[in-house]
Design a protein around this motif. Structure first.
Motif, PDB file in Angstrom:
ATOM      1  N   TYR A 252       0.794  -1.077   0.104  1.00  0.00           N
ATOM      2  CA  TYR A 252      -0.057   0.216  -0.182  1.00  0.00           C
ATOM      3  C   TYR A 252       0.929   1.363  -0.057  1.00  0.00           C
ATOM      4  O   TYR A 252       1.873   1.133   0.702  1.00  0.00           O
ATOM      5  N   ALA A 253       0.435   2.412  -0.618  1.00  0.00           N
ATOM      6  CA  ALA A 253       1.042   3.566  -0.829  1.00  0.00           C
ATOM      7  C   ALA A 253       1.422   4.278   0.599  1.00  0.00           C
ATOM      8  O   ALA A 253       2.489   4.482   0.975  1.00  0.00           O
ATOM      9  N   ASP A 254       0.323   4.011   1.619  1.00  0.00           N
ATOM     10  CA  ASP A 254       0.440   4.545   2.944  1.00  0.00           C
ATOM     11  C   ASP A 254      -0.988   3.940   3.754  1.00  0.00           C
ATOM     12  O   ASP A 254      -1.520   3.351   3.268  1.00  0.00           O
ATOM     13  N   GLN A 255      -0.871   4.524   4.840  1.00  0.00           N
ATOM     14  CA  GLN A 255      -1.653   4.075   5.814  1.00  0.00           C
ATOM     15  C   GLN A 255      -3.243   4.346   5.363  1.00  0.00           C
ATOM     16  O   GLN A 255      -4.192   3.680   5.404  1.00  0.00           O
ATOM     17  N   SER A 256      -3.531   5.427   4.650  1.00  0.00           N
ATOM     18  CA  SER A 256      -4.690   6.012   4.150  1.00  0.00           C
ATOM     19  C   SER A 256      -5.198   5.122   3.023  1.00  0.00           C
ATOM     20  O   SER A 256      -6.122   4.766   2.976  1.00  0.00           O
ATOM     21  N   HIS A 257      -4.207   4.597   2.254  1.00  0.00           N
ATOM     22  CA  HIS A 257      -4.471   3.964   1.259  1.00  0.00           C
ATOM     23  C   HIS A 257      -4.903   2.347   1.829  1.00  0.00           C
ATOM     24  O   HIS A 257      -6.016   1.690   1.290  1.00  0.00           O
ATOM     25  N   LEU A 258      -4.069   1.979   2.726  1.00  0.00           N
ATOM     26  CA  LEU A 258      -4.740   0.567   3.528  1.00  0.00           C
ATOM     27  C   LEU A 258      -6.104   0.833   3.810  1.00  0.00           C
ATOM     28  O   LEU A 258      -7.061  -0.057   3.904  1.00  0.00           O
ATOM     29  N   HIS A 259      -6.331   1.939   4.702  1.00  0.00           N
ATOM     30  CA  HIS A 259      -7.623   2.244   5.064  1.00  0.00           C
ATOM     31  C   HIS A 259      -8.832   2.413   4.097  1.00  0.00           C
ATOM     32  O   HIS A 259     -10.078   1.722   4.537  1.00  0.00           O
ATOM     33  N   ARG A 260      -8.479   2.845   2.865  1.00  0.00           N
ATOM     34  CA  ARG A 260      -9.597   2.947   1.820  1.00  0.00           C
ATOM     35  C   ARG A 260      -9.801   1.414   1.441  1.00  0.00           C
ATOM     36  O   ARG A 260     -11.042   1.194   1.115  1.00  0.00           O
ATOM     37  N   ASP A 261      -8.820   0.688   1.336  1.00  0.00           N
ATOM     38  CA  ASP A 261      -9.254  -0.659   0.765  1.00  0.00           C
ATOM     39  C   ASP A 261      -9.805  -1.452   1.661  1.00  0.00           C
ATOM     40  O   ASP A 261     -10.583  -2.130   1.334  1.00  0.00           O
ATOM     41  N   VAL A 262      -9.557  -1.443   2.921  1.00  0.00           N
ATOM     42  CA  VAL A 262     -10.157  -2.226   3.889  1.00  0.00           C
ATOM     43  C   VAL A 262     -11.840  -1.475   4.323  1.00  0.00           C
ATOM     44  O   VAL A 262     -12.600  -2.517   4.335  1.00  0.00           O
ATOM     45  N   ARG A 263     -11.907  -0.483   4.030  1.00  0.00           N
ATOM     46  CA  ARG A 263     -13.430   0.267   3.874  1.00  0.00           C
ATOM     47  C   ARG A 263     -13.974  -0.351   2.639  1.00  0.00           C
ATOM     48  O   ARG A 263     -15.266  -0.581   2.670  1.00  0.00           O
ATOM     49  N   LEU A 264     -13.437  -0.339   1.626  1.00  0.00           N
ATOM     50  CA  LEU A 264     -14.041  -0.797   0.389  1.00  0.00           C
ATOM     51  C   LEU A 264     -14.462  -2.199   0.553  1.00  0.00           C
ATOM     52  O   LEU A 264     -15.403  -2.656  -0.080  1.00  0.00           O
ATOM     53  N   PHE A 265     -13.936  -3.158   0.878  1.00  0.00           N
ATOM     54  CA  PHE A 265     -13.980  -4.541   1.043  1.00  0.00           C
ATOM     55  C   PHE A 265     -14.881  -4.943   2.389  1.00  0.00           C
ATOM     56  O   PHE A 265     -15.753  -5.783   2.400  1.00  0.00           O
ATOM     57  N   ALA A 266     -14.517  -4.255   3.374  1.00  0.00           N
ATOM     58  CA  ALA A 266     -15.215  -4.653   4.575  1.00  0.00           C
ATOM     59  C   ALA A 266     -16.259  -3.708   5.015  1.00  0.00           C
ATOM     60  O   ALA A 266     -17.263  -3.919   5.950  1.00  0.00           O
ATOM     61  N   GLY A 267     -16.336  -2.690   4.555  1.00  0.00           N
ATOM     62  CA  GLY A 267     -17.338  -1.496   4.818  1.00  0.00           C
ATOM     63  C   GLY A 267     -17.266  -0.798   6.280  1.00  0.00           C
ATOM     64  O   GLY A 267     -18.120  -0.451   6.825  1.00  0.00           O
ATOM     65  N   THR A 268     -15.895  -1.046   6.815  1.00  0.00           N
ATOM     66  CA  THR A 268     -15.810  -0.623   8.164  1.00  0.00           C
ATOM     67  C   THR A 268     -14.031  -0.129   8.095  1.00  0.00           C
ATOM     68  O   THR A 268     -13.413  -0.416   7.232  1.00  0.00           O
ATOM     69  N   THR A 269     -13.836   0.166   9.520  1.00  0.00           N
ATOM     70  CA  THR A 269     -12.449   0.507   9.722  1.00  0.00           C
ATOM     71  C   THR A 269     -11.496  -0.664   9.881  1.00  0.00           C
ATOM     72  O   THR A 269     -12.091  -1.763  10.345  1.00  0.00           O
TER      73      THR A 269
END
Length: 291
Positions: A252-269
């Motif tokens: 991941y490019a950074d933590q924000s990128h990680l957070h975006r993908d987790v929210r995309l797939f899991a719908g949460t933080t």
């Protein structure tokens, strides 16, 4: 987080592109599980007194609406709520909720390279949707439920499911060698692949690869890479690795990128995603539980 300490959980070592787990939730644990997307086609067969009660969550990723063509005819995928004794969820299914009180079930995760022949449904038609298992297996799904209910214990239940999958896998309907090669590269690399270079490794054009991959596996190569990377990342978070380390080690490019993908797939933080009770039947999440 729902207390899963009272759940009866059993597992068997994955082999041949199949991973299985069994679980029984006590009647008093009246909980709705949020099922998270996984880089596998998921089957679940309930053999207790209570059928699955499933509803899709709203958001960017939902259970697929539409029709899939199975050997038994045309069936409609769940777009709202469904009550069934068995479920089939496409590769990278959308988040859905399932009532789990009093549920007893065997869950099987299939490599998408195997799942097409096992289900008898092109995964591109199943998409990221969730359908009742009897919609694709017909009366065979109910017969399997009955045999699981009569079985003496988890080893016998796992053997019954394994035999059913092996029998169905004899049918025609595999995937192109090029599609299989790309899927294996994505999995082997933990999702950290340059998707723009994948077509060149097959000798196909990008357009052809994307079309055939989507038709046969149900998602694009890019989505597949994102899903595999998400799965590795969420399990690393569950093991206790910090977000910064997970982001760096999993591409991941950074933590924000990680957070975006987790929210995309899991719908949460990320913090809430790793507390999902559904992971209680995941051998990578709970390696010391079960048998």
């Amino acid at each position: 987080m729902e207390d899963t300490s009272r759940w009866e959980i059993a597992r068997v070592r994955a082999r041949g592109g199949v991973a299985m787990a069994g679980f029984r939730v006590p009647p008093g644990s009246d909980v709705e599980l949020r099922a998270l997307p996984h880089p596998a086609v998921t089957l679940a067969v309930e053999f207790g007194e209570r059928a699955f009660e499933v509803r899709a969550e709203s958001g960017d990723i939902r259970a697929q609406s539409g029709e899939v063509r199975a050997a038994s005819g045309e069936v409609r995928a769940a777009s709202g709520e469904v009550r069934a004794g068995g479920l089939a969820a496409g590769l990278g299914f959308g988040v859905f909720r399932a009532r789990a009180a009093g549920t007893a079930a065997v869950q099987a995760r299939l490599s998408p390279l195997l799942a097409r022949s096992v289900l008898g449904v092109p995964l591109g038609e199943l998409g990221r949707g969730v359908v009742p298992l009897d919609a694709v297996w017909g009366a065979g799904a109910e017969r399997l439920r009955e045999r699981l209910a009569e079985a003496a214990g988890w080893p016998e239940r796992f053997a019954l499911v394994e035999a059913e999958l092996a029998r169905r896998a004899q049918a025609e309907g595999g995937v192109d060698p090029e599609v299989a090669h790309v899927w294996r590269l994505i999995v082997r690399g933990g999702g950290r692949v340059r998707v723009e270079e994948l077509a060149g490794l097959t000798g196909w054009s990008r357009q052809r690869l994307w079309a055939r991959f989507g038709e046969q596996l149900g998602i694009t190569p890019k989505r597949a890479a994102m899903l595999v990377r998400f799965d590795h990342a969420v399990h690393a978070l569950l093991r206790g690795d910090g977000p910064a380390r997970v982001a760096a080690e999993h591409g991941y490019a950074d933590q924000s990128h990680l957070h975006r993908d987790v929210r995309l797939f899991a719908g949460t933080t990320p913090g809430l995603a790793i507390r999902e009770p559904w992971l209680a039947v995941d051998d990578r999440a709970w390696p010391t539980r079960g048998t």
